[in-house]
Scaffold this active site. Structure first.
Site, PDB file in Angstrom:
ATOM      1  N   ASP A 432       0.854  -1.177   0.000  1.00 25.73           N
ATOM      2  CA  ASP A 432       0.000   0.000   0.000  1.00 25.73           C
ATOM      3  C   ASP A 432       0.897   1.236   0.000  1.00 25.73           C
ATOM      4  O   ASP A 432       2.104   1.137   0.246  1.00 25.73           O
ATOM      5  CB  ASP A 432      -0.902  -0.032   1.234  1.00 25.73           C
ATOM      6  N   THR A 434      -0.295   4.874   1.203  1.00 25.71           N
ATOM      7  CA  THR A 434      -0.548   5.766   2.327  1.00 25.71           C
ATOM      8  C   THR A 434      -0.436   5.014   3.642  1.00 25.71           C
ATOM      9  O   THR A 434      -1.111   4.014   3.866  1.00 25.71           O
ATOM     10  CB  THR A 434      -1.950   6.382   2.202  1.00 25.71           C
ATOM     11  N   ARG A 843      -1.966  14.377  -1.709  1.00 22.21           N
ATOM     12  CA  ARG A 843      -3.259  13.683  -1.680  1.00 22.21           C
ATOM     13  C   ARG A 843      -4.351  14.702  -1.960  1.00 22.21           C
ATOM     14  O   ARG A 843      -4.386  15.777  -1.350  1.00 22.21           O
ATOM     15  CB  ARG A 843      -3.492  13.036  -0.317  1.00 22.21           C
TER      16      ARG A 843
END
Length: 1378
Positions: A432, A434, A843
């Site tokens: 992953d 984040t 983000r």
């Protein structure tokens, strides 16, 4: 904090299987026919529901009938009692194949015709194993008994019908239907539905750390429409019944309804349920009714015990065990045939022979006799040895200082005990982004509102200065610590009579130093960076128009924002402040109480006039405001927050339509719009607006720098003087956005179940009625709140979510051509800013709103309440309800949040790639963001070629995959490898241009289909790395499954959040990171670490060691058994294949059980073929274990052949040495056994790469125990081995020089070929270990010097013992000690 170590209930009561019913509450609250039938027969429990009545209510008869079917609250995790221990323990132990094998041999030896040894002797191995395991099980079960007793005897207040009051009872006496009274900081004894809370709003906060490890507070709500708050709750007045689903292990779901005596149903959901083992926080008292008790609670049903996976090495071992079975069968068959032929050809025997038995039958009996004699050829005990070795390996992994996080006070957690060797064979790593590669500590960086970007340059400069300041401070703060875990006092217990210590620990490696330098942290995700957001001067200047004493209505003045733009700005920051689940508290106010609103800066009429002038329609007139020049003065400050007498806005009637966004636009607005656009066209500005200006803005007017600076400084001073607020968020980006809104004086000050207190800039405190919260989920990828505006009375939906979703849901206005043009321009500019943010690695989120008409809201509300009150398909219905609401949104703006990389992530990824591990990044972020992070992580090198696959249909996807495959093939044919590394720095990865595939979620859906997955596999297999963007949790698990199954490789998945759980569970090795998103990933993982950088040491060092140790130990174990068994087999050629042995039966049985069992265990735990520094410095060495070079199939046969050769030497050298003498069988067996012991032990010395004092001690004790045992046996044993007599045999043999000469000659002759082979092989083809031996020696010396300095420094400080909770490590040395 009390910890619950749940053990899964070993036999659960089968649920009664009746017809499945689907229930839905009628919209008008009138029960339907099904509900009436259920009410008439309350005692009937269907297959998917249960009915609960109050124990001391009016339904006593029904309660007595139903309660018989439900379990009590007693928990019993023990397996045995005094009566059942022996039979049940034996029953469980004989489920193991190894014990059944030993039992079969023991029983077979009791058959007279096949008896090989004394009956008692063959029972020894089985009795030893059963006794040791029984003692271990008894101790474990007794410990569970003590724990159960402690839990069951905890006290709780339960309502007593006789005394009409709450009395103290033990947990085990609580039953379904009891009313439980709990206070703050008490642990919940069972699953209860919340009926009463001392909070006027009916809110209760719980901490679920005992259940799932999460320390952030969860909000629970009293059952809606239960008008019992604010008054004392009386259980006797409770006349309702509860119908809910049967017990299950889903912690996030609870379905049911409460039916009142009037027949009205109220839906029940997860927010109404308090789970067992959670802790009450921030609430004085709560009362609830028990619906699940004991082993039916969700906590108990979620106990799955240790994770079990079969490693590839274990599967390979099973094949070799089958070959050992084949060898055993061949040897026994050979003996059987040989014995039959020997009997057939025997003439005039000089000793007694059973002549009545035919040679064939005698051969058949000898076959089974040889099975008993050669039983150790099947290394069943090897499985037990492997488990012991793995426990030792896990111990050293757990206590590795390099894998310890001092700030979190956490070590690596090994949840799967049997796949340590898999760490050394990883070929594909799925990660992953984040929270795994990044910190998951979000910091607001920049934003775009109304199509205008605000870069927050001062804020970016502040972040840069912060990094430098933190680095300098961290260097200065490296001091000795006292070995205890740092805990911080939380404000979460301010609402309780008793104080409590927060379970929140520090979350990153830099935060403890940060707290010491800049003050203690105040929430789970809060940091100095997140709180101190420097406002953008231009945005501050625009917001200052709201602070004017009198709102000017003049138009046309340059340098002023339009009313529409101000509307967007206000709504944008209001959405940031309220569209979340953040819990607010302060030293003067608990979390679950909304403080009284102070007097606003303006009167209600002024605020209404202002909002009416703004005209909340997003495409209203772009009226400009031209206030007089306002100068700052010492006596007045902009954004002043009034804090005088209490003032609360009353909610306007629902018929209020002032400024309705969906209302009809006035002709004045349309004319103003046309006038403004025509003026812009005359200047030629349309379509050429600057990024800092849209069509609703004024012409280019420069901002006064001094005035903007004063605005920002005043804002900062005001924030410093403001009350300290504590924000508790479930995810870090929510808190970052709340702090960003607070930086612009849009401050969230309080939250309750149905209202919010928010300060608005220039307006003051407003109480906002909270109607609904539609939480974030991975399907919608967005979150919404439905509120009633405190001024206009409108129902407004504020939404935030992924740009890929929100941009598609934004409405296209049909009211006016100019409005469509503005809308298009805002979307275009916002998308441009989103792409820019993504390229910078930020983000991104989109913020939007929607105003509902009252009729539209009523229709939606009726359907939504129906969905909430449903039991079957509740989640699907709520999802559909949310999707119906979140349409035709008005795009307000976008945000860019920075998420820093964790320390040493680029170095870790580079090392893993050098080790031959292919890395895939599976993220839900935008493609540009993922690519930027990939560059930062060194997944992408400058020479790499980027392949992008984005498409919208299956046919296009197939064409793209085929085209990319051809392109890769063409490039591979034309590429020439660069041999010189001078132009590539230190990274070897830059010497060859590789391919990186980037694929989005929609394309991935097509690529994973059956007819395209082969092309996708072929393409991805030839790429160095793959980046999957916009991927869902389901896609992540599908990708991991596809690669592992189709390519036959060992996969590892690493993540930190709940959306990574499916991926972690699907991989061969799942690793969870204990980050900012709770503990779901950790609870589902095989190993849990705190930082991504720990992967390099875990895989490259411990993975390499664990695999090579186990592989070599297995080969050694097989060699040892085959070598010793063959000694018995060769003797059969000299005894007529009768099954006789040339050694004492006691020695034969315990030779492998005692004398040679411990050295392999030490070898498997402590051996190091390479040092840690060498493995970390040369990751390429990992490929030796990755490709199973240590334990290839040919190595098994080489080991068996070597064992055959050594057994031949070990048997025939003593045989020929004693040939022609009067030596008996025991005299022959004495030098053979002694030589076998020396050969086996010295063989391990040759195979070992590490020899320590532990190895030497174990070897000496093994040899000494053998000679001591046989000497004692020779002196005192007279009748212990009939018909032979061992008395004096060993003492006589050991007193003769020939014995020692034979042993020495045998040992040297047996081992000399292996020594010569090793010397020749290392001379012609030296391994990396020999090449780097000088470097390894230097590193070893440096390591010992560091350890001496570390020990010396720690010996001067009084410290607690090193343990899981008190490691006592130094920040200056923890990174050095490996």
């Amino acid at each position: 904090m009390e910890r619950f170590h749940w053990v899964q209930h070993r036999c659960r009561q089968l649920l009664e299987g009746q017809s499945v019913q689907h229930w839905y509450s009628a919209p008008n609250g009138v029960p339907d026919k099904n509900s009436q039938d259920a009410h008439c027969s309350p005692h009937r429990v269907s297959g998917k529901q249960r009915t609960v009545f109050g124990r001391h209510g009016p339904h006593q008869q029904e309660y007595e009938t139903i309660s018989r079917n439900y379990k009590s609250n007693v928990i019993r995790t023990t397996k045995y009692n005094l009566l059942t221990f022996i039979p049940m323990n034996l029953f469980q132990q004989f489920h193991r194949v190894a014990n059944l094998y030993f039992l079969f041999l023991a029983l077979l030896n009791w058959v007279p015709v096949v008896e090989a040894f004394q009956k008692e002797i063959t029972m020894i191995p089985l009795l030893v194993v059963l006794t040791v395991i029984a003692i271990k099980d008894a101790l474990e079960d007794y410990r569970r008994y003590l724990f159960d007793k402690k839990i069951n005897n905890n006290a709780v207040r339960v309502f007593c019908g006789k005394q009409k009051a709450y009395t103290d009872q033990r947990w085990k006496d609580v039953q379904v239907g009891d009313f439980v009274f709990l206070s703050c900081n008490e642990i919940i004894p069972a699953d209860i539905v919340l009926l009463y809370s001392s909070d006027p709003s009916g809110v209760c906060y719980i901490e679920t750390a005992n259940l799932d490890g999460e320390t952030n507070l969860k909000q629970r709500q009293v059952v809606s429409d239960l008008l019992l708050q604010g008054v004392e709750f009386s259980p006797e007045s409770f006349h309702s019944r509860i119908v809910c689903e049967n017990p299950n292990n889903d912690l996030s779901r609870f379905r049911g309804y409460m039916e009142h005596s009037s027949g009205v149903r109220v839906g029940l959901h997860n927010n109404n349920l308090l789970l067992r083992s959670c802790t009450i926080r921030n609430t004085q008292t709560v009362v609830g009714i028990v619906v699940y008790a004991g082993h039916e609670t969700k906590a108990m049903m979620n106990n799955t015990g240790p994770r079990y996976k079969r490693s590839q090495l274990e599967k390979h071992l099973n094949k070799d065990i089958l070959w050992c079975v084949v060898l055993l069968f061949i040897m026994c068959l050979t003996a059987a045939i040989g014995h039959g032929l020997w009997l057939k050809n025997l003439k005039d025997p000089v000793f007694q022979v059973d002549e009545e038995m035919s040679p064939a039958l005698a051969g058949f009996c000898v076959f089974w006799t040889m099975i008993i004699v050669l039983q150790v050829l099947i290394p069943i005990s090897l499985y037990v040895s492997i488990e012991i070795v793995k426990l030792g390996q896990i111990y050293f992994i757990h206590n590795d200082l390099a894998l310890y996080n001092e700030q979190l006070d956490s070590r690596i957690l090994c949840r799967a005990l049997n796949i340590t060797e898999e760490l050394g064979q990883i070929q594909y790593l799925f990660s992953d982004k984040t929270g795994t590669l990044t910190e998951n500590k979000m910091v607001f960086c920049r934003c775009s509102i109304y199509g205008v970007e605000y870069p927050h340059e001062e804020n970016a400069h502040r972040l840069k200065m912060y990094e430098e300041e933190k680095t300098e401070a961290a260097v200065c703060s490296m001091t000795l610590k006292s070995g205890y875990s740092v805990k911080s006092l939380s404000c979460r217990s301010l609402g309780c009579n008793r104080s409590s210590v927060s379970l929140n620990t520090l979350n990153t490696e830099s935060e403890e130093e940060e707290d010491q330098l800049f003050g203690k942290r105040t929430s789970a995700f809060c940091s100095r960076m997140a709180k101190e957001v420097v406002p953008d001067p231009e945005l501050v200047k625009k917001l200052n128009w709201l602070s004017c004493p009198v709102l000017p209505l003049s138009e046309g003045s340059p340098g002023t924002p339009s009313s529409l733009e101000l509307t967007y700005i206000i709504d944008f920051f209001l959405a940031l402040a309220i569209c979340n689940s953040v819990v607010v508290s302060s030293p003067s106010q608990p979390q679950n109480v909304v403080p009284e609103a102070g007097t606003p800066l303006r009167s209600l009429e002024e605020i209404k006039l202002m909002f009416q002038h703004f005209s909340f329609s997003p495409f209203s007139a772009l009226t400009t405001i031209s206030p007089p020049q306002i100068k700052s003065s010492p006596g007045s400050r902009q954004f002043t927050h009034g804090k005088t007498n209490s003032f609360t806005f009353s909610t306007p009637p629902s018929s209020t339509t002032v400024g309705s966004e969906s209302g009809q636009e006035s002709s004045l607005e349309t004319s103003n719009l046309k006038l403004h656009l025509s003026a812009r066209r005359e200047r030629g500005d349309i379509g050429q607006l600057d990024s800092r200006e849209t069509e609703g803005d004024i012409s280019k007017t420069k901002i006064n720098p001094d005035m903007a600076k004063q605005d920002v400084e005043g804002l900062t001073r005001e924030m410093d003087n403001d009350d300290e607020l504590v924000y508790e968020a479930e995810c870090p980006d929510e808190e970052a956005l709340v702090h960003a809104a607070r930086a612009y004086r849009c401050t969230l000050r309080g939250r309750s179940a149905d209202s919010l207190l928010v300060d608005l800039p220039g307006i003051g405190p407003l109480v906002i009625q909270l109607l609904h919260i539609l939480p974030f989920d991975s399907n919608r990828k967005m979150m919404s709140v439905v509120v009633r505006h405190p001024v206009t009375g409108q129902v407004v939906v504020y939404t935030k979510g992924a740009d890929s979703v929100v941009m598609g849901l934004a409405e296209t206005p049909t009211c006016a051509e100019q409005a469509q043009e503005i809308h298009t321009h805002i979307r275009k500019q916002s998308q441009k800013h989103l792409d820019s943010y993504a390229r910078e690695g930020l983000r991104t989120l989109c913020i939007a709103k929607k105003v509902l008409e009252e009729e539209e809201y009523e229709v939606w509300l009726k359907r939504h309440l129906l969905a909430e009150s449903s039991i079957e398909n509740r989640e699907e219905l709520i999802l559909e309800s949310a999707q119906r609401l979140e349409t035709n949104l008005t795009l307000l703006g976008t945000t860019g949040i920075v998420d820093r990389l964790q320390e040493e992530v680029p170095e870790t990824i580079e090392a893993l790639q050098r080790a031959g591990i292919k890395i895939w990044v599976l993220t839900g972020d935008k493609q540009e963001t993922a690519i930027n992070i990939a560059y930062s992580c060194k997944i992408l090198c400058p020479n790499d070629q980027l392949l992008t696959a984005n498409c919208g249909s299956k046919d296009v996807c197939a064409a793209i995959l085929e085209e990319l495959k051809l392109e890769v093939q063409r490039c591979e044919d034309s590429l020439t490898r660069i041999t010189s590394k001078k132009n590539c720095g230190n990274s070897f990865l830059c010497t060859v241009a590789s391919f990186i595939l980037v694929i989005d979620g929609q394309t991935l859906d097509w690529a994973l289909q059956e007819d395209l997955k082969s092309d996708f596999l072929e393409l991805s297999r030839r790429c160095k790395a793959v980046i999957c963007c916009r991927s869902t949790p389901l896609q992540k698990s599908q990708v991991v499954h596809l690669i592992g199954k189709e390519l036959g490789v060992i996969t590892l998945a690493v993540g930190d959040g709940a959306n990574d759980v499916s991926m972690i569970q699907m991989a061969d090795v799942g690793i969870g990171i204990s980050g900012q998103e709770g503990m779901q990933a950790v609870m589902s993982s095989d190993f849990a670490i705190s930082r991504f950088k720990h992967l390099s040491k875990l895989l490259l060092v411990h993975g390499h060691w664990c695999y090579s140790r186990l592989a070599n130990m297995i080969l050694y174990f097989i060699y040892k058994n085959v070598m010793f068994v063959n000694l018995l087999f060769w003797y059969q050629f000299f005894c007529g294949f009768s099954g006789s042995v040339m050694t004492n039966a006691w020695v034969l049985i315990i030779f492998n059980l005692l004398f040679t069992s411990i050295p392999p265990l030490i070898y498997g735990v402590l051996d190091q073929n390479m040092s840690a520094d060498l493995l970390m410095g040369l990751p390429e060495l990992y490929q030796a274990t990755q490709t199973s070079q240590v334990y290839v199939p040919c190595m098994f046969w080489i080991t068996v052949l070597d064992a055959f050769y050594q057994s031949l030497v070990c048997f025939f050298v003593p045989y020929f040495a004693l040939a022609g003498s009067d030596a008996g069988e025991l005299t022959l067996g004495s030098p053979i056994n002694a030589s076998a012991l020396f050969i086996i032990l010295l063989h391990q010395v040759l195979e070992s790469h590490t020899l320590t004092w532990i190895h030497v001690l174990v070897l000496v004790l093994s040899g000494g125990s053998y000679f001591g045992f046989v000497l004692l046996l020779s002196v005192f044993c007279v009748t212990c081995n009939p018909p032979t007599n061992p008395v004096g045999v060993e003492t006589l043999q050991m007193s003769q020089p020939l014995f020692y000469f034979v042993c020495a000659l045998t040992t040297v002759t047996a081992l000399i070929p292996r020594v010569l082979f090793r010397a020749l092989h290392n001379t012609l083809n030296p391994s990396a270990v020999l090449k780097l031996a000088p470097m390894d020696k230097v590193n070893s010396e440096k390591y010992h010097e560091r350890m001496q300095r570390w020990n010396l420094s720690h010996s001067k400080v009084k410290r607690l013992p090193l343990g899981a909770d008190n490691p006592g490590l130094e920040p200056s040395t923890a990174s050095e000690v490996s």
